[in-house]
Scaffold this active site. Structure first.
Site, short mmCIF file in Angstrom:
data_model
loop_
_atom_site.label_atom_id
_atom_site.label_comp_id
_atom_site.label_asym_id
_atom_site.label_seq_id
_atom_site.Cartn_x
_atom_site.Cartn_y
_atom_site.Cartn_z
N GLU A 191 -0.49 1.23 -5.67
CA GLU A 191 -0.29 0.03 -4.89
C GLU A 191 -0.18 -1.20 -5.80
O GLU A 191 -1.01 -1.40 -6.68
CB GLU A 191 -1.45 -0.15 -3.91
CG GLU A 191 -1.70 1.10 -3.06
CD GLU A 191 -2.99 1.03 -2.27
OE1 GLU A 191 -3.36 -0.08 -1.83
OE2 GLU A 191 -3.65 2.07 -2.10
N HIS A 226 0.86 -1.21 0.00
CA HIS A 226 0.00 0.00 0.00
C HIS A 226 0.89 1.25 0.00
O HIS A 226 0.91 2.03 0.95
CB HIS A 226 -0.89 -0.04 1.25
CG HIS A 226 -2.03 0.91 1.26
ND1 HIS A 226 -1.93 2.23 0.88
CD2 HIS A 226 -3.32 0.72 1.63
CE1 HIS A 226 -3.10 2.81 1.03
NE2 HIS A 226 -3.97 1.93 1.48
#
Length: 299
Positions: free
Chosen positions: A272, A169
């Site tokens: 991501e 992330h």
């Protein structure tokens, strides 16, 4: 384990040392001539990466980030595993899984041909089994050089297959969101989470002028962030992944996040590397699955 013991066991002269960070968390500091990086043992999380000669960090880390047990650190590369997003079984378990908010173990450190390698990991325990009843070994392999290589390794140590979704992330520093584009997703289908999860097709490069939360499907392995304000391109080369998420909370959501400054949305974009949405990975008993990214900067 104490900082002194970690340094005794794992420090590398002239390259890597352990220090006490905010919240008392052990932090790995790497400085090997090719780049500087910091890695939190809590969360198994890269917090910063700055190649030699780069004026700005490649990673964004909020000045208001939490450094407390049970909280995720806002910035760098939080790890989502063994699920990305909400609890896939609707049991009320935490979003993004088990790994962002617990202490990991230092498996190894090494000086390697192209830089410095750090391996952190976790195995299942009574606590994790109560949340997610699977037997596993999970690790992150980080290589700091003039590039940053990050790979998630899932090993199924049980006797039956299990499904996972996962993500790096990653929060990337940019000079100004108004001068930023994400390149490489033109023509790609995506799920627009700001618009109820509707499936749409990307036209051209991504420019951001409002909240963006998109899950791109069947993506190419090479994406680029064109950071116009800082005059650089951040390149993301993925392996084991066909999903990418692009996220920026924009002003209203950022203002309501206690661990973000109101104006931080102008200073980062999340791109991501993931296995998510329809890309669910079944990890067979006794096997492993690897997903990762190599991050580099060009001008």
């Amino acid at each position: 384990m104490t900082i002194a013991q970690l340094n005794t066991d794992h420090a590398i002269d002239g390259q890597l040392k352990f220090v006490e960070g905010k919240g008392g968390f052990p932090i790995i500091e790497v400085d090997n001539g090719k780049a500087k990086a910091t890695i939190s043992v809590y969360g198994g999380q890269v917090l910063s990466f700055q190649p030699t000669g780069e004026a700005a960090d490649v990673m964004f880390l909020s000045d208001k980030a939490y450094y407390a047990e049970g909280k995720a650190i806002k910035g760098g590369i939080p790890i989502c595993w063994p699920w990305f997003g909400p609890d896939p079984e609707g049991k009320g378990r935490a979003s993004h899984g088990l790994m962002r908010n617990r202490m990991w173990q230092v498996i190894s450190t090494a000086a390697v041909a192209d830089g410095t390698q750090v391996i952190l990991g976790l195995s299942d325990s009574a606590e994790t089994q109560a949340i997610w009843p699977q037997s596993f070994k999970f690790s992150i392999e980080i290589t700091v050089s003039d590039t940053l290589k990050v790979e998630l390794v899932t090993v199924n140590t049980g006797d039956q297959a299990f499904p996972i979704t996962q993500a790096l992330h990653t929060y990337f520093t940019i000079g100004d969101i108004a001068q930023t584009k994400v390149i490489g997703l033109g023509g790609t289908e995506y799920l627009d989470k700001v618009d109820g999860g509707k499936q749409k097709a990307q036209t051209g490069d991504i420019s951001i002028s409002s909240e963006v939360d998109r899950v791109y499907l069947n993506v190419a392995p090479q994406l680029t962030i064109d950071d116009g304000a800082l005059g650089r391109k951040i390149n993301i080369a993925s392996t084991g992944s066909k999903t990418a998420i692009v996220w920026n909370p924009w002003s209203e959501i950022a203002a309501n996040m206690a661990d973000l400054d109101d104006a931080d949305y102008k200073r980062f974009v999340c791109v991501e590397t993931a296995n998510a949405a329809n890309e669910v990975i079944d990890v067979a008993a006794g096997s492993e699955y690897r997903m990762g990214a190599v991050i580099s900067v060009t001008r």
